[in-house]
Design a protein around this motif. Sequence first.
Motif, PDB file in Angstrom:
ATOM      1  N   ILE A  32       0.843  -1.198   0.000  1.00  0.00           N
ATOM      2  CA  ILE A  32       0.000   0.000   0.000  1.00  0.00           C
ATOM      3  C   ILE A  32       0.878   1.247   0.000  1.00  0.00           C
ATOM      4  O   ILE A  32       1.854   1.327   0.746  1.00  0.00           O
ATOM      5  CB  ILE A  32      -0.911   0.024   1.243  1.00  0.00           C
ATOM      6  N   GLY A  33       0.536   2.202  -0.839  1.00  0.00           N
ATOM      7  CA  GLY A  33       1.236   3.475  -0.849  1.00  0.00           C
ATOM      8  C   GLY A  33       0.295   4.586  -0.413  1.00  0.00           C
ATOM      9  O   GLY A  33      -0.804   4.719  -0.949  1.00  0.00           O
ATOM     10  N   ILE A  34       0.726   5.371   0.585  1.00  0.00           N
ATOM     11  CA  ILE A  34      -0.085   6.500   1.055  1.00  0.00           C
ATOM     12  C   ILE A  34       0.314   7.740   0.263  1.00  0.00           C
ATOM     13  O   ILE A  34       1.467   8.170   0.292  1.00  0.00           O
ATOM     14  CB  ILE A  34       0.113   6.753   2.556  1.00  0.00           C
ATOM     15  N   ILE A  35      -0.657   8.307  -0.448  1.00  0.00           N
ATOM     16  CA  ILE A  35      -0.400   9.442  -1.335  1.00  0.00           C
ATOM     17  C   ILE A  35      -1.206  10.643  -0.864  1.00  0.00           C
ATOM     18  O   ILE A  35      -2.365  10.509  -0.478  1.00  0.00           O
ATOM     19  CB  ILE A  35      -0.803   9.092  -2.780  1.00  0.00           C
ATOM     20  N   GLY A  36      -0.598  11.799  -0.909  1.00  0.00           N
ATOM     21  CA  GLY A  36      -1.320  13.005  -0.515  1.00  0.00           C
ATOM     22  C   GLY A  36      -0.425  14.215  -0.542  1.00  0.00           C
ATOM     23  O   GLY A  36       0.796  14.110  -0.671  1.00  0.00           O
ATOM     24  N   PHE A  37      -1.035  15.380  -0.440  1.00  0.00           N
ATOM     25  CA  PHE A  37      -0.293  16.625  -0.364  1.00  0.00           C
ATOM     26  C   PHE A  37       0.506  16.661   0.941  1.00  0.00           C
ATOM     27  O   PHE A  37       0.223  15.896   1.876  1.00  0.00           O
ATOM     28  CB  PHE A  37      -1.250  17.815  -0.409  1.00  0.00           C
ATOM     29  N   PRO A  38       1.516  17.534   1.027  1.00  0.00           N
ATOM     30  CA  PRO A  38       2.260  17.657   2.286  1.00  0.00           C
ATOM     31  C   PRO A  38       1.343  18.055   3.449  1.00  0.00           C
ATOM     32  O   PRO A  38       0.367  18.769   3.266  1.00  0.00           O
ATOM     33  CB  PRO A  38       3.276  18.775   1.981  1.00  0.00           C
ATOM     34  N   ASN A  39       1.676  17.548   4.622  1.00  0.00           N
ATOM     35  CA  ASN A  39       1.023  17.957   5.866  1.00  0.00           C
ATOM     36  C   ASN A  39      -0.449  17.554   5.954  1.00  0.00           C
ATOM     37  O   ASN A  39      -1.260  18.276   6.529  1.00  0.00           O
ATOM     38  CB  ASN A  39       1.159  19.472   6.058  1.00  0.00           C
ATOM     39  N   VAL A  40      -0.795  16.398   5.374  1.00  0.00           N
ATOM     40  CA  VAL A  40      -2.168  15.900   5.513  1.00  0.00           C
ATOM     41  C   VAL A  40      -2.247  14.784   6.554  1.00  0.00           C
ATOM     42  O   VAL A  40      -3.327  14.277   6.832  1.00  0.00           O
ATOM     43  CB  VAL A  40      -2.730  15.386   4.168  1.00  0.00           C
ATOM     44  N   GLY A  41      -1.089  14.395   7.095  1.00  0.00           N
ATOM     45  CA  GLY A  41      -1.086  13.374   8.146  1.00  0.00           C
ATOM     46  C   GLY A  41      -0.648  12.002   7.668  1.00  0.00           C
ATOM     47  O   GLY A  41      -0.949  11.004   8.321  1.00  0.00           O
ATOM     48  N   LYS A  42       0.088  11.911   6.552  1.00  0.00           N
ATOM     49  CA  LYS A  42       0.524  10.606   6.036  1.00  0.00           C
ATOM     50  C   LYS A  42       1.437   9.890   7.022  1.00  0.00           C
ATOM     51  O   LYS A  42       1.248   8.716   7.324  1.00  0.00           O
ATOM     52  CB  LYS A  42       1.236  10.779   4.683  1.00  0.00           C
ATOM     53  N   SER A  43       2.449  10.598   7.502  1.00  0.00           N
ATOM     54  CA  SER A  43       3.413   9.987   8.418  1.00  0.00           C
ATOM     55  C   SER A  43       2.757   9.603   9.742  1.00  0.00           C
ATOM     56  O   SER A  43       3.066   8.562  10.332  1.00  0.00           O
ATOM     57  CB  SER A  43       4.583  10.944   8.670  1.00  0.00           C
ATOM     58  N   THR A  44       1.849  10.457  10.210  1.00  0.00           N
ATOM     59  CA  THR A  44       1.149  10.158  11.464  1.00  0.00           C
ATOM     60  C   THR A  44       0.305   8.901  11.315  1.00  0.00           C
ATOM     61  O   THR A  44       0.311   8.029  12.193  1.00  0.00           O
ATOM     62  CB  THR A  44       0.251  11.341  11.867  1.00  0.00           C
ATOM     63  N   LEU A  45      -0.416   8.800  10.202  1.00  0.00           N
ATOM     64  CA  LEU A  45      -1.231   7.611   9.954  1.00  0.00           C
ATOM     65  C   LEU A  45      -0.357   6.371   9.874  1.00  0.00           C
ATOM     66  O   LEU A  45      -0.696   5.326  10.445  1.00  0.00           O
ATOM     67  CB  LEU A  45      -2.021   7.781   8.654  1.00  0.00           C
ATOM     68  N   LEU A  46       0.775   6.478   9.197  1.00  0.00           N
ATOM     69  CA  LEU A  46       1.681   5.329   9.081  1.00  0.00           C
ATOM     70  C   LEU A  46       2.150   4.866  10.453  1.00  0.00           C
ATOM     71  O   LEU A  46       2.229   3.667  10.730  1.00  0.00           O
ATOM     72  CB  LEU A  46       2.888   5.722   8.215  1.00  0.00           C
ATOM     73  N   SER A  47       2.450   5.812  11.338  1.00  0.00           N
ATOM     74  CA  SER A  47       2.936   5.456  12.678  1.00  0.00           C
ATOM     75  C   SER A  47       1.850   4.804  13.526  1.00  0.00           C
ATOM     76  O   SER A  47       2.152   4.038  14.450  1.00  0.00           O
ATOM     77  CB  SER A  47       3.471   6.706  13.383  1.00  0.00           C
ATOM     78  N   ILE A  48       0.585   5.093  13.218  1.00  0.00           N
ATOM     79  CA  ILE A  48      -0.521   4.545  14.005  1.00  0.00           C
ATOM     80  C   ILE A  48      -0.873   3.117  13.586  1.00  0.00           C
ATOM     81  O   ILE A  48      -1.144   2.258  14.426  1.00  0.00           O
ATOM     82  CB  ILE A  48      -1.761   5.453  13.890  1.00  0.00           C
ATOM     83  N   ILE A  49      -0.870   2.851  12.288  1.00  0.00           N
ATOM     84  CA  ILE A  49      -1.324   1.534  11.826  1.00  0.00           C
ATOM     85  C   ILE A  49      -0.182   0.556  11.557  1.00  0.00           C
ATOM     86  O   ILE A  49      -0.424  -0.602  11.230  1.00  0.00           O
ATOM     87  CB  ILE A  49      -2.198   1.671  10.561  1.00  0.00           C
ATOM     88  N   THR A  50       1.078   1.030  11.692  1.00  0.00           N
ATOM     89  CA  THR A  50       2.212   0.124  11.497  1.00  0.00           C
ATOM     90  C   THR A  50       3.226   0.334  12.621  1.00  0.00           C
ATOM     91  O   THR A  50       3.004   1.104  13.549  1.00  0.00           O
ATOM     92  CB  THR A  50       2.906   0.361  10.138  1.00  0.00           C
ATOM     93  N   ASN A  51       4.374  -0.345  12.468  1.00  0.00           N
ATOM     94  CA  ASN A  51       5.446  -0.227  13.458  1.00  0.00           C
ATOM     95  C   ASN A  51       6.435   0.883  13.111  1.00  0.00           C
ATOM     96  O   ASN A  51       7.479   1.010  13.746  1.00  0.00           O
ATOM     97  CB  ASN A  51       6.208  -1.554  13.555  1.00  0.00           C
ATOM     98  N   ALA A  52       6.129   1.684  12.098  1.00  0.00           N
ATOM     99  CA  ALA A  52       7.060   2.724  11.651  1.00  0.00           C
ATOM    100  C   ALA A  52       7.108   3.884  12.632  1.00  0.00           C
ATOM    101  O   ALA A  52       6.132   4.174  13.322  1.00  0.00           O
ATOM    102  CB  ALA A  52       6.655   3.232  10.262  1.00  0.00           C
ATOM    103  N   LYS A  53       8.257   4.559  12.670  1.00  0.00           N
ATOM    104  CA  LYS A  53       8.432   5.737  13.514  1.00  0.00           C
ATOM    105  C   LYS A  53       9.019   6.871  12.678  1.00  0.00           C
ATOM    106  O   LYS A  53      10.171   7.268  12.850  1.00  0.00           O
ATOM    107  CB  LYS A  53       9.346   5.415  14.696  1.00  0.00           C
ATOM    108  N   PRO A  54       8.215   7.374  11.736  1.00  0.00           N
ATOM    109  CA  PRO A  54       8.725   8.432  10.857  1.00  0.00           C
ATOM    110  C   PRO A  54       8.845   9.762  11.567  1.00  0.00           C
ATOM    111  O   PRO A  54       8.239   9.991  12.616  1.00  0.00           O
ATOM    112  CB  PRO A  54       7.659   8.505   9.757  1.00  0.00           C
ATOM    113  N   LYS A  55       9.626  10.670  10.972  1.00  0.00           N
ATOM    114  CA  LYS A  55       9.745  12.033  11.483  1.00  0.00           C
ATOM    115  C   LYS A  55       8.444  12.767  11.190  1.00  0.00           C
ATOM    116  O   LYS A  55       7.941  12.728  10.074  1.00  0.00           O
ATOM    117  CB  LYS A  55      10.913  12.745  10.794  1.00  0.00           C
ATOM    118  N   ILE A  56       7.885  13.398  12.195  1.00  0.00           N
ATOM    119  CA  ILE A  56       6.593  14.076  12.043  1.00  0.00           C
ATOM    120  C   ILE A  56       6.726  15.525  12.475  1.00  0.00           C
ATOM    121  O   ILE A  56       7.284  15.833  13.521  1.00  0.00           O
ATOM    122  CB  ILE A  56       5.501  13.369  12.879  1.00  0.00           C
TER     123      ILE A  56
END
Length: 325
Positions: free
Chosen positions: A160-184
């Motif tokens: 799955i690829g999360i696509i969207g404009f900057p600052n729509v919450g992509k990284s935050t969503l990724l951190s919630i539903i997976t084990n990722a810890k992206p810079k937010i």
Amino acid sequence: MKNNFIDFINIFCKSGNGGFGSSHIKKVRKLNKWIPDGGSGGKGGNIILLGTSHYRTFYHLKFKKHFIAESGYIGSRNNKTGLNGNDLYIKVPLGTIVKDNNKNILAEIILNQEKKILLEGGFGGKGSKILKHKMKFHSLSGIQTVGIWVTLELKILADIGIIGFPNVGKSTLLSIITNAKPKIGNFSFTTKQPNLGVMKYGYGKTYTIADIPGIIQNSHKGKGLGYFFLKHIERNSILLFLITSESQNTKIEYLILLNELNQFNPKLLNKKRLIVISKADLIQTKIIKQKIINDFKTEKIIFISSFTKEGILKLKQKLLQLINS
């Protein structure tokens, strides 16, 4: 760390030369003559690509760009063949494409531990023993190989690829539903490299999700972070379009994103799609929510809030449904 995400690199590769054949001769006292007994040279080592899930980028190749395999060894007396040169393995992340200077695809690595010979080593030269009826007391040199520059290009493999404009919450969503810890962060282009997360479901089952940065209007022309990350979407099975409820017109924003994908590669529009409206907790009335639903008409959308966790479970269930369909 800066510049750790490298998804494009040029390296020089050369397989090993074939070993020289031996021109050795020996004297046979009983026959009172000399006869050839030189062995053939060994084969040169191959350049082999090895796919590994331990690497996500080409950063490990940044400081070593020349790969030369070992040459075969010379043959010796008593018709002994020279040793073969050792193969040289180049470890690459999954999703690697190798191209020559003419942009021709030479190899592609998809699976973990997958091996593909990029360049074959040269064959060893024949020794005097084999050539005794044709070229007495002579031998041949092995095949001398030629090195080439190749381009390694990475297209991230993700379900799955999360696509969207900057600052729509992509990284935050990724951190919630997976084990990722992206810079937010709360500013444009917080994410300057794709982030990968793994979501578990069932017994021992997982799927991967990628947060693709830099998609804005005219990205395909190089605006913003440009088209550098659009290529990663080509390997995603499902495209999750994330649009913030704060957008002045969610439908137009969605159409802009679709157009960017179409301009880059029209085949991307054939992939499974899911529209997700983020920051649902900021929607003040049901009327506004219904208006967003009406704008998309027949396309089903899911409202979520990473802050209140509204719709997160429903989103996970929908993603599983799409993956298994």
